[in-house]
Design an enzyme around this catalytic site. Sequence first.
Site, PDB file in Angstrom:
ATOM      1  N   GLU A   1       0.972  -1.143   0.081  1.00  0.00           N
ATOM      2  CA  GLU A   1      -0.123  -0.052  -0.084  1.00  0.00           C
ATOM      3  C   GLU A   1       0.934   1.191  -0.169  1.00  0.00           C
ATOM      4  OE1 GLU A   1      -2.790   0.393   3.315  1.00  0.00           O
ATOM      5  OE2 GLU A   1      -3.716   2.038   2.268  1.00  0.00           O
TER       6      GLU A   1
ATOM      7  N   GLY B   1       2.486   2.436  10.734  1.00  0.00           N
ATOM      8  CA  GLY B   1       2.696   1.758  11.898  1.00  0.00           C
ATOM      9  C   GLY B   1       2.331   0.247  11.617  1.00  0.00           C
ATOM     10  N   ALA B   2       1.448   0.038  10.956  1.00  0.00           N
ATOM     11  CA  ALA B   2       1.266  -1.421  10.334  1.00  0.00           C
ATOM     12  C   ALA B   2       0.456  -1.623   9.173  1.00  0.00           C
ATOM     13  CB  ALA B   2       0.551  -2.255  11.424  1.00  0.00           C
ATOM     14  N   MET B   3       0.395  -2.780   8.443  1.00  0.00           N
ATOM     15  CA  MET B   3      -0.398  -2.912   7.075  1.00  0.00           C
ATOM     16  C   MET B   3      -1.276  -4.145   7.317  1.00  0.00           C
ATOM     17  SD  MET B   3      -0.853  -1.808   4.230  1.00  0.00           S
ATOM     18  CE  MET B   3      -2.140  -2.395   3.319  1.00  0.00           C
ATOM     19  N   GLU B   4      -2.446  -3.973   6.770  1.00  0.00           N
ATOM     20  CA  GLU B   4      -3.427  -4.982   6.783  1.00  0.00           C
ATOM     21  C   GLU B   4      -3.600  -6.132   5.773  1.00  0.00           C
ATOM     22  OE1 GLU B   4      -3.899  -1.902   6.205  1.00  0.00           O
ATOM     23  OE2 GLU B   4      -5.658  -1.379   4.598  1.00  0.00           O
ATOM     24  N   ASN B   5      -2.265  -6.351   5.178  1.00  0.00           N
ATOM     25  CA  ASN B   5      -2.400  -7.290   4.080  1.00  0.00           C
ATOM     26  C   ASN B   5      -3.117  -8.644   4.538  1.00  0.00           C
ATOM     27  OD1 ASN B   5      -0.043  -5.927   3.175  1.00  0.00           O
ATOM     28  ND2 ASN B   5       0.997  -6.792   4.818  1.00  0.00           N
TER      29      ASN B   5
ATOM     30  N   HIS C   1      -6.773  -2.327  14.843  1.00  0.00           N
ATOM     31  CA  HIS C   1      -7.085  -1.625  13.836  1.00  0.00           C
ATOM     32  C   HIS C   1      -6.651  -2.515  12.291  1.00  0.00           C
ATOM     33  CE1 HIS C   1      -7.127   1.987  11.196  1.00  0.00           C
ATOM     34  NE2 HIS C   1      -6.026   1.384  10.450  1.00  0.00           N
ATOM     35  N   GLU C   2      -5.622  -3.092  12.438  1.00  0.00           N
ATOM     36  CA  GLU C   2      -5.175  -4.052  11.149  1.00  0.00           C
ATOM     37  C   GLU C   2      -6.155  -5.095  11.324  1.00  0.00           C
ATOM     38  OE1 GLU C   2      -3.474  -2.288   9.570  1.00  0.00           O
ATOM     39  OE2 GLU C   2      -2.707  -1.118  10.831  1.00  0.00           O
TER      40      GLU C   2
ATOM     41  N   HIS D   1      -9.428  -4.054   9.800  1.00  0.00           N
ATOM     42  CA  HIS D   1      -9.538  -4.205   8.220  1.00  0.00           C
ATOM     43  C   HIS D   1      -9.698  -5.262   7.496  1.00  0.00           C
ATOM     44  CE1 HIS D   1      -8.078   0.060   7.299  1.00  0.00           C
ATOM     45  NE2 HIS D   1      -6.668  -0.198   7.949  1.00  0.00           N
TER      46      HIS D   1
HETATM   47  N1  TRP Z   1      -3.402   0.754   5.529  1.00  0.00           N
HETATM   48  C1  TRP Z   1      -2.394   1.022   6.875  1.00  0.00           C
HETATM   49  C2  TRP Z   1      -3.009   1.319   7.933  1.00  0.00           C
HETATM   50  O1  TRP Z   1      -3.536   0.315   8.523  1.00  0.00           O
HETATM   51  C3  TRP Z   1      -1.386   2.357   6.379  1.00  0.00           C
HETATM   52  C4  TRP Z   1       0.144   1.945   5.760  1.00  0.00           C
HETATM   53  C5  TRP Z   1       0.839   1.111   6.323  1.00  0.00           C
HETATM   54  C6  TRP Z   1       0.566   2.597   4.601  1.00  0.00           C
HETATM   55  N2  TRP Z   1       1.948   1.253   5.428  1.00  0.00           N
HETATM   56  C7  TRP Z   1       1.835   2.072   4.695  1.00  0.00           C
HETATM   57  C8  TRP Z   1       0.167   3.623   3.934  1.00  0.00           C
HETATM   58  C9  TRP Z   1       2.598   2.611   3.818  1.00  0.00           C
HETATM   59  C10 TRP Z   1       0.966   3.787   3.282  1.00  0.00           C
HETATM   60  C11 TRP Z   1       2.501   3.488   2.898  1.00  0.00           C
HETATM   61  O2  TRP Z   1      -3.439   2.386   8.347  1.00  0.00           O
HETATM   62 ZN    ZN Z   2      -5.613   1.549   8.437  1.00  0.00          ZN
END
Ligand code: TRP
Ligand code: ZN
Length: 883
Positions: free
Chosen positions: A127, A268-272, A304-305, A308
Amino acid sequence: MRTEQARPVRLADYRPPDWLVDTVDLDVSLDPARTRVKARLSLRPNPAAAAPAPVTLDGDELTPVSVAIDGTRLAPEDYLATADGLTIPQPPSGPFVLEIETELNPSANTKLMGLYRSSGNYCTQCEAEGFRRITYFPDRPDVMAVYTTRIEAAKDEAPVLLGNGNPVEAGDIPGTGRHYAVWHDPHPKPSYLFALVGGRLAARTASFTTMSGRTVALGVYVETGKEDRAAYALEALQRAMRWDEEVFGREYDLDVFNIVAVADFNMGAMENKGLNVFNDKYVLASTDTATDQDFAGIEAVIAHEYFHNWTGDRITCRDWFQLCLKEGLTVFRDQEFSSDMRSRPVKRIADVRVLRGHQFVEDAGPLAHPVRPEVYREINNFYTATVYEKGAEVVRMLKTLLGPEKFRAGMDLYFARNDGRAATIEDFVSCFADAGKVDLTQFMLWYAQAGTPEIAVTTTHDPHAKTLTLELAQMVPPTPGQPSKAPMAIPLALGLVGPDGDDLPLVLEGHGPVERGVIVLTKPAETFVFTGIAERPVPSLGRGFSAPVKIQADLSSDDLRFLAAHDSDPFNRWQAVQTLASSLLIDNVAAIRSAGNLHHDGGLVHALGTLLADQTLEPAFVAQVLSIPSEGDIARDLGREVDPEAIFLARRALRRAIGNELAPALAATRGRMRTGAPYGPDAASAGRRALANACLDLMAAPGGAEAIALAAAQYAEADNMTDRMAALSTLSLHPGDARENALADFLQRYEANPLVIDKWLALQAMIPEAGTLDRVRRLTEHSAFSLGNPNRVRALIGSFAQANHTQFNRADGAGYAFVADIVLELDGRNPQVAARMMTAFRSWRALEPARRAKARAAIERVGAAASLSRDLADIVQRSLGDA
Ligand code: TRP
Ligand code: ZN
């Protein structure tokens, strides 16, 4: 190299993709410098699109190796592949299989987007537009495909191989020292939710039984040796999974759910899907290394993640203009979760502090934009407080307008209608209009109009008619590109507090009782007459912060003290104290600037003393009350001619007065809160520590030797990071040996733990003294610091630029120049983080003229540099107002 000229992308220009992708088969052979990616895409023309079109795929810094259609390798003249795109001018007219091979160097990827290495491990971040750094693809969220991923790597380098979805198959490749794993994700998803991880990782595992009785295997993967610090994250995940079933009826949908913590991460983190990747700051915690705030942050981000999965993954965004569709809604959901796990009023106060401290500031400056922007040049710059935090407030207002039952019905309708789709804000809001049978046309302005609405309130009590009249006027200030605004639909929760402290019945003349205590403003000016009010009540307006607005009411200091003592709404009890303190501080800033005498407000200190003595109140709430408006709060309330030095002095004087006048009560409360019980991260014990430490900080504010010694003792004797860090933070405000000794000790104790050293870097960067800039400069040379790691940069540079108002805004401009230099250096390495640091300048126009000129010069100097990333150029241009 040159500054990349980004063309603006506009919401109005949206059109459906020409080609759809049904399945993606990826074969990724990991290697430190030469990773091979084979992608097999089944493409078909989009029936919703116009005539046959060429295939144009996105790319970013890619090295193409080969391209084939339906098994036949294309001749060079049949396609055009560059670093940033692949075009096939004359593709087959019907469905076909496109095979693409690319080669990547994950070790050289310092942008931390796409496939990169962190502590020797491989991970991905896609993302918003990172997938195009792995392979050529229609990298837009409305192209949803079913992914199967084969990952291969050297066994010793990456014994653990993780992908989206469920594990299918794994094995050795004999004679090569390599092995592989295949993952399949049955849920169609956009490319930004793709992820893979390979590395030497260890897991903490558990299982979760869903509401329909399915078993899900949970794993939290961390660098080997750190497993013990993953326990809290794993528990938080289980609580979040249960909560989403109970509160939103949402069940998890795969056999496994994995979380991986990495040390180098832009956000912070990513919801893959099925494989969340986290900044390790939001996973790793133990009593000795994490503060109560860290634990709360982990709980919130894990939730949060996870949330998602439904609000983001199963229902995703049609395009990036709809980012708040998933982010605002998911922030709302994580806020509600934390409220249920902890104290609802305290969580609300904390969230509003964040909103005002970041979003209101953004909204008041050159970077202001609507919750749903209409144009962007770089989408990475729109992961903002406005999209996230104001976006969450907009969802909260829907709940306030509809009431809890209809809100839940609206959410159910949203899930039912949009599951598996890439949706829009219109798709979302129409569910609430339908479920609540209300017209939300005017409400849609919350997504379209930037700026923080201001409401002016005049109250008149008529004892003969027994009425209370509220005259309300709303105004939305102009923002970039939006010189004039339409009136908004603003839900205002209110109460009328009678002389005995009880709420009076709310009956509107000509209408009857006010449902749930919420009136809705819709016009520039309107009048509400409440009947049956014999004695003058004090109105409590915007209870629970029912809308993200500024309220200017004609309440006296006596009224505010009355609300502080009696309001049944805890948020407004807290707010009353803040308002009292804010008006005193603003008076005193003016007094300092005109070399006049400082005012004192005995009534405010007395009100604080009363709340401090009230043992029926939650300790965490009292801690919030004791925490007077920040320098940023005062600057924002002033709005213009900001002189950070005067603000600092006014605030310090008030803190000293509180410390002096309430010394015995503060000491007594601190004693009462320090129960000696063993550490637990639960909200109740965290609240006691918060109050004890707020007391200590105020006791030390006047700078007395006794209180400083108390802080030094607490630092030395603490059996948990919360108390140790709080003591160090108090000491940091008082120059002298106690501070320097503690700082040296802290480094020695925690040298081996970068996340803890971040606290040490941040604290020093925030010291409000003239020597801090030199200290920060020296720290950039320290072995614990690295420009390559976003957490280190945020801790040292971010804290200095965003949280040290007097020193970033030094009168000589050296603070601005320093940050500008760092940003320029960072830009070549990690543009996303450089652009984020640059937003520290976003309030430059509100400064007094001398600082304003120096800030402007620093921004212009950055803008004039020979080559800027798209990310940084966008922030600079908008900051200067010529975007
Ligand atoms: N979607 C992520 C969240 O939970 C946001 C995010 C994580 C993101 N890593 C990123 C956005 C890198 C842009 C680039 O909010
Ligand atoms: Zn988010």
